[in-house]
Design an enzyme around this catalytic site. Structure first.
Site, PDB file in Angstrom:
ATOM      1  N   HIS A 379       9.861  79.782  80.196  1.00  0.00           N
ATOM      2  CA  HIS A 379      11.294  80.159  80.908  1.00  0.00           C
ATOM      3  C   HIS A 379      12.195  80.926  81.340  1.00  0.00           C
ATOM      4  CE1 HIS A 379      10.484  76.356  83.761  1.00  0.00           C
ATOM      5  NE2 HIS A 379      10.632  75.450  82.248  1.00  0.00           N
ATOM      6  N   LYS A 570      24.379  79.980  91.745  1.00  0.00           N
ATOM      7  CA  LYS A 570      23.380  80.526  90.444  1.00  0.00           C
ATOM      8  C   LYS A 570      24.734  80.619  89.552  1.00  0.00           C
ATOM      9  CE  LYS A 570      21.360  83.797  92.057  1.00  0.00           C
ATOM     10  NZ  LYS A 570      19.687  83.091  91.853  1.00  0.00           N
ATOM     11  N   ARG A 571      23.603  80.186  88.117  1.00  0.00           N
ATOM     12  CA  ARG A 571      24.906  80.551  86.575  1.00  0.00           C
ATOM     13  C   ARG A 571      25.092  81.566  87.249  1.00  0.00           C
ATOM     14  NH1 ARG A 571      21.512  80.846  82.657  1.00  0.00           N
ATOM     15  NH2 ARG A 571      19.558  80.556  84.241  1.00  0.00           N
ATOM     16  N   LYS A 576      22.190  87.881  86.129  1.00  0.00           N
ATOM     17  CA  LYS A 576      22.123  87.787  87.570  1.00  0.00           C
ATOM     18  C   LYS A 576      23.183  88.636  88.510  1.00  0.00           C
ATOM     19  CE  LYS A 576      20.503  82.375  86.714  1.00  0.00           C
ATOM     20  NZ  LYS A 576      19.103  82.898  87.096  1.00  0.00           N
ATOM     21  N   THR A 678      14.687  79.104  91.612  1.00  0.00           N
ATOM     22  CA  THR A 678      13.938  78.425  92.664  1.00  0.00           C
ATOM     23  C   THR A 678      15.219  77.721  93.580  1.00  0.00           C
ATOM     24  OG1 THR A 678      14.766  76.328  91.448  1.00  0.00           O
ATOM     25  CG2 THR A 678      13.214  77.026  91.663  1.00  0.00           C
ATOM     26  N   LYS A 682      14.205  77.085  98.436  1.00  0.00           N
ATOM     27  CA  LYS A 682      15.453  76.848  98.723  1.00  0.00           C
ATOM     28  C   LYS A 682      16.458  77.234 100.568  1.00  0.00           C
ATOM     29  CE  LYS A 682      16.795  74.016  94.748  1.00  0.00           C
ATOM     30  NZ  LYS A 682      17.377  74.477  93.194  1.00  0.00           N
TER      31      LYS A 682
END
Length: 852
Positions: A379, A570-571, A576, A678, A682
C-alpha cells in the site's frame, strides 16, 4: 423524539431503486421495533431516549440478517468452496444501520415505519457511532472489499482486531488538533455477536527447545483471543458473510499464592496488561513504529486467525459428515489468505510453525503450501512506512518465529547465490535480515518471498514497486507481481450517500449499475441533454445546501451555497500536500485584497483530516489552515467570495455528507507518492471534478474520463526523477516567483499568527531548505490550473457536462471489479451468481454448523 414533517420529495425518495414499501412489511417492522423496545431494551415510549429508538431499529434490521447469516454459513459448509480470508489490522467500517438497510432492500419499509411511529429515521441514523477501526484509505478499502465479496457471493471472511478505542476523535482548540479517545463501544454494539465459547490461546515470549520430534516453543505466556462476529450482507442476494474481530482476554487462572501474600488485588489488576493488546488502534498508517504492543497486536491477529482457519479447514464437510481433513498438502486449494499490507505478514512464519512444528510436515512441502496460500498487497512506497522489526524484539516476544524467519532467509539467500553467483551486493540488498547497526527484519521482503502474488493498488504504483521499490525481487519473481487498482463500493458511496443522484441515474438508465458500475457508461450519449444536466446540477445544489446548513450549525460559519465547494479530505501528511492547497487559499486572499472590486469566482475551501498525534509538521499545518481561515473568514473585504472551513473529526459518516456536495476534489500529492487513493474515486462517482497530479489512481481516472474532464497539473513521476537528478533547489522557486514569495513570507513573518510571529517558521524553513515533496516546484502550475477551474465554473452547463462524464467513467473504480480480479487472478475462485433463498426468520436452523 419530535418528528419532522416530510416533504413530498422525502416521501418519494429512492422509490425508483428501493421500491415502495409494502404495507405488510411496514407493519412487520413496526411490530418488531416495538417488541425490541419492550423486551430487548426494557423500555416503553414514555421513557425511551433517541438512542433507545436507534437500538430498537438496529435490532429490528439485524433480525432480518440472522436467518440469512446462518443459511449462508450452512451453504458454505455444504458445498465446501475455497474460502478467502482477508487479514487486515484495520477495518474502517463507519456506520452499519443505513448500509444494511440498503443492502437488504428494506430502507423504504423502515423509513415509512419510523414515520408512522412519529420518528425521523435520519435522526436515528445520526445516533450510531462510527466503527472507526482504521486510519484512512487502507482500512476503508478493507470495508469496501467486504461489501463486494458478499455481493459477489464469495465465501469470504474478514479478520481483524476489535479495538476498544478506534481512531481518536479530533477536536480543535484554538486551531490546534487535540486527540480524544474514541470510546465507540460505550453504549454497546447491536451488530456484533460475542462468541466467548470459542476463545483461542495465543502464546508470547518463552523459549525454544530441541526435542526428539523437532523444535518446540515452551514456557510461553498465554493470552486468549475472543471472537466477535459481525454480519456483512451482500446487496440483494441474501448472502451474509462474516467479519470476525478478536478481543484480547486474560486467562482466568490465578496463582493461589496471591491469596496468601496480600498481592491478590495487584494480580487481578495485572490481568489488564494482557488485555491491552486489543485496547487501542495505533493512530498512524504511514510511519512505522517498532513498539512491542504493535508487534503483539500483529501476532495476536494472525495467530488467532490461523487457528480458526485451520479448525475450519479440518472440520469442513467433504464426502461424509464424519470425515476430517488430516493432510495439509491441499490446504491452498481450500484456503486463500490475503495480507492487507505487511501488518499481518507474521502469518507466513506462523503458518510455517504450525505446519512444521505441530503438523509434522517437511519444510519444503510446508513452504510450498504457504507460498501457494498467501498473497500480499503493498500500500505504500514511502520508506518510513515499511515495517522493519528489530531482531532483538522478535527474539524476546516471538523466539520461534525469528528462528523460522532466519531459516526462510537462509534458503532464499542460497537461491539468490545460485542465480547471481558472486553478486554479494545483491545478497545484501535482498536479505530479509538487514545488517548494519541494529539487525532488523524487513517485513515487506518476507511478504514477497512467502507469497505467490504481490500486488500494487494502482497501475502507476504497481509499476513503481516493480521498477524501483522491489526491483530486485521483480527480477527474480516477475510472475508474482500484479496490479489490482483499488475500488469503492457503489452501494455506500452513491446509492446510500447520494439518493438524489442515484434516482436521476436510475430514471435514465435503470438500476443495474448498482451491481455493475460499468453500466454508467450509458449516460455518455446524454451528455448534451440539457434537462439531464440541469437535474444533476439541481441534486448537487440540494446537497450543497444541506452541507451549508450543517456547517452553519456545527462551525457557526456562513458559507455561500452558490460558491464552488472545493474539498480536500484525507489524512494530514506532507506528501498529500494540504500545504499547497493552503498556499492557494492565501494566494486567492491576496488577490482579493489587492483588487477588492475584481470579479472572482466564489469559493468555499473545505479541508479535513487527522494528523498522527506525534507528527509535529502535520499538526502545524492544521494550525496554519485554521489561522488562515480565521483571517479570511473575518475580513469584510473578502465577504462570501472566499471562505475556509476546517472539517473537524473527519470520518466515514462525515464523508457521506460532504462528498455528494463537492464541486472540486483536490488530489494533489507529489507524483509517485500516493499508492492509489480511494477518496478521489468517491468524488468522481458523485459528480465532482478533480484537480490533481498524475499520481495514484488519478492516472487511470484520466484515462477513463478523457483528458478534457480532469484538471491535471505538475510534474510526472519521470519529471520528479529528472528534477532530483539535476539537484533540487527549492529556494530558487521562492526567489523567482513573487507571488509564491509573498505567500511564504506571510506565513514566515507572522501575518497569520500575530500573537506569535515565529509560530510557522518551521514550515517555511522546511520548504526553503528541503521541500521533500517538491511543493514549490509544482506551485506555479497549480495556481494556473486552479485559474482554469474557476473559468470553467462560470459556465455551469459546461461544468455539469464534465461532471456527467466523470460519473459515466466511474465504472472501473467499483470494488466489485477489483474483487473480481483478486478472485480470478490471485485467489483462484470465481464470483458466483448463486442467490441464496431468504429463510423464514423463525425457521429451524438446528442443522447449522456448530462453530461458523
Amino acid at each position: 423524539m419530535a418528528s419532522k414533517p416530510k416533504s413530498d420529495h422525502d416521501k418519494r425518495k429512492q422509490i425508483s431503486i428501493r421500491g415502495i414499501a409494502p404495507v405488510e412489511n411496514v407493519g412487520n417492522v413496526k411490530t418488531s421495533f416495538n417488541r425490541h423496545l419492550h423486551y430487548t431494551l426494557v423500555k416503553d415510549r414514555n421513557v425511551s431516549t433517541p438512542r433507545d429508538y436507534y437500538f430498537a431499529l438496529a435490532h429490528t434490521v439485524r433480525d432480518h440478517l440472522v436467518g440469512r447469516w446462518i443459511r449462508t454459513q450452512q451453504y458454505y459448509y455444504e458445498i465446501d468452496p475455497k474460502r478467502v480470508y482477508y487479514l487486515s489490522l484495520e477495518f474502517y467500517m463507519g456506520r452499519t444501520l443505513s448500509n444494511t438497510m440498503v443492502n437488504l432492500g428494506m430502507q423504504s419499509a423502515c423509513d415509512e415505519a419510523m414515520y408512522q411511529l412519529g420518528l425521523d429515521i435520519e435522526e436515528l441514523e445520526e445516533i450510531e457511532l462510527d466503527a472507526g477501526l482504521g486510519n484512512g484509505g487502507l482500512g476503508r478499502l478493507a470495508a469496501c472489499f467486504l461489501d463486494s465479496m458478499a455481493t459477489l457471493g464469495l465465501a469470504a471472511y474478514g479478520y481483524g482486531i476489535r479495538y476498544d478505542y478506534g481512531i481518536f476523535s479530533q477536536k480543535l482548540d484554538n486551531g490546534w488538533q487535540l486527540e480524544e479517545p474514541d470510546d465507540w463501544l460505550r453504549y454497546g454494539n447491536p451488530w456484533e455477536k460475542a462468541r466467548p465459547e470459542y476463545m483461542l490461546p495465543i502464546n508470547f515470549f518463552g523459549r525454544v527447545e530441541q526435542t526428539d520430534s523437532g523444535m518446540k516453543w515452551v514456557d510461553t505466556q498465554i493470552v486468549y483471543a475472543m471472537p466477535f462476529d459481525s454480519p456483512v450482507p451482500g446487496y440483494g442476494n441474501n448472502t451474509v458473510n462474516t467479519l470476525r474481530l478478536w478481543s484480547a482476554k486474560a486467562p482466568n487462572n490465578f496463582d493461589l499464592r496471591f491469596f496468601n501474600n496480600g498481592e491478590y488485588i495487584q494480580a487481578v489488576c495485572d490481568r489488564n496488561l494482557a488485555e491491552n493488546i486489543s485496547r487501542v488502534l495505533y493512530p498512524n498508517d504511514n510511519v512505522f513504529e517498532g513498539k512491542e504492543l504493535r508487534l503483539k497486536q500483529e501476532y495476536f491477529l494472525v495467530a488467532a486467525t490461523l487457528q480458526d482457519i485451520i479448525r475450519r479447514f479440518k472440520s469442513s464437510k467433504f464426502g461424509s459428515r464424519e470425515s476430517v481433513r488430516t493432510s495439509f498438502d491441499t490446504f491452498h486449494e481450500k484456503v486463500a489468505i490475503q495480507l492487507n499490507d505487511t501488518h499481518p505478514s507474521l502469518a507466513i512464519p506462523e503458518l510455517m510453525r504450525i505446519f512444521v512444528d505441530i503438523e509434522n510436515m517437511s519444510w519444503d512441502k510446508a513452504w510450498e503450501v504457504t507460498i501457494a496460500t498467501c498473497a500480499y498487497t503493498n500500500h505504500t512506497v514511502l520508506p518510513e512506512a515499511l515495517e522493519r522489526w528489530p531482531c532483538s524484539l522478535l527474539e524476546r516476544v516471538l523466539p520461534r518465529h525469528l528462528q523460522i524467519i532466519y531459516e526462510i532467509n537462509q534458503r532464499f539467500m542460497n537461491l539468490i547465490r545460485e542465480k547471481y553467483p558472486g553478486d554479494n551486493d545483491r545478497l545484501r540488498r535482498m536479505s530479509v535480515v538487514e545488517e548494519g547497526g541494529e539487525k532488523r527484519i524487513n517485513m515487506a521482503y518476507l511478504s514477497i518471498i512467502g507469497a505467490h502474488a504481490i500486488n500494487g493498488v494502482a497501475a502507476i504504483h504497481s509499476e513503481i514497486i516493480k521498477a524501483d521499490t522491489f526491483k530486485d525481487f521483480y527480477d527474480v519473481f516477475p510472475e508474482r507481481f500484479q496490479n489490482k487498482t483499488n475500488g469503492i463500493t457503489p452501494r455506500r458511496w452513491l446509492l446510500l450517500c447520494n439518493p438524489g443522484l442515484s434516482d436521476v441515474i436510475a430514471e435514465k438508465i435503470g438500476e443495474t449499475w448498482v451491481t455493475n458500475l460499468s453500466e454508467l457508461r450509458q449516460l455518455e450519449p446524454f451528455a448534451d441533454e440539457e434537462n439531464l444536466l440541469r437535474q444533476i446540477m439541481k441534486v448537487k445544489q440540494e446537497n450543497k445546501m444541506k452541507l451549508a446548513a450543517h456547517i452553519q450549525q456545527k462551525y457557526n460559519v456562513t458559507v455561500n451555497p452558490a460558491s464552488m465547494f472545493d474539498m480536500q479530505v484525507k489524512r494530514i501528511h506532507e506528501y498529500k500536500r494540504q500545504l499547497l492547497n493552503c498556499f492557494h487559499i492565501i494566494h486567492l486572499y491576496n488577490r482579493i485584497k489587492k483588487d477588492p472590486s475584481a470579479k472572482v469566482v466564489p469559493r468555499t475551501v473545505m479541508i479535513g483530516g487527522k494528523a498522527a498525534p506525534g507528527y509535529h509538521m502535520a499538526k502545524l499545518i492544521i494550525k496554519l489552515i485554521n489561522n488562515v481561515a480565521r483571517v479570511v473568514n473575518n475580513d469584510p473585504i473578502v465577504g462570501d467570495r472566499l471562505k475556509v472551513v476546517y472539517l473537524e473529526n473527519y470520518r466515514v459518516s462525515l464523508a457521506e455528507k460532504i462528498i455528494p456536495a463537492a464541486d472540486l476534489s483536490e488530489q494533489i500529492s507529489m507524483a509517485g507518492t500516493e499508492a492509489s487513493g480511494t477518496g478521489n474515486m468517491k468524488f468522481m462517482l458523485n459528480g465532482a471534478l478533480t484537480i490533481g497530479t498524475l499520481d495514484g489512481a488519478n492516472v487511470e481516472m484520466k484515462e477513463e474520463m478523457g483528458d478534457d474532464n480532469i484538471f491535471i497539473f505538475g510534474m510526472t513521476v519521470e519529471g520528479v526523477e529528472e528534477l532530483n537528478k539535476r539537484g533540487y533547489n527549492p529556494r530558487s522557486y521562492y526567489e523567482k516567483n513573487a507571488d509564491l514569495r509573498q505567500v511564504m513570507d506571510q506565513v514566515n513573518t507572522g501575518y497569520f499568527s500575530p500573537e506569535n510571529p515565529d509560530l510557522f517558521k518551521d514550515i517555511f524553513n522546511n520548504l526553503i531548505h528541503t521541500d521533500r515533496f517538491r511543493l514549490l516546484a509544482d506551485y506555479e502550475a497549480y495556481i494556473e490550473c486552479q485559474d482554469k477551474v474557476s473559468d470553467l465554473f462560470k459556465d455551469q452547463l459546461a461544468w455539469a457536462k464534465k461532471c456527467l462524464y466523470n460519473i459515466a467513467a466511474s465504472g472501473k473504480f467499483s470494488s466489485d471489479r477489483t474483487i473480481g480480479e483478486y478472485a480470478r487472478d490471485i485467489w483462484g475462485v470465481e464470483p458466483t451468481t448463486v442467490k441464496l433463498p431468504a429463510p423464514h426468520e423463525h425457521a429451524d436452523n438446528s442443522n447449522s454448523v456448530p462453530n461458523p
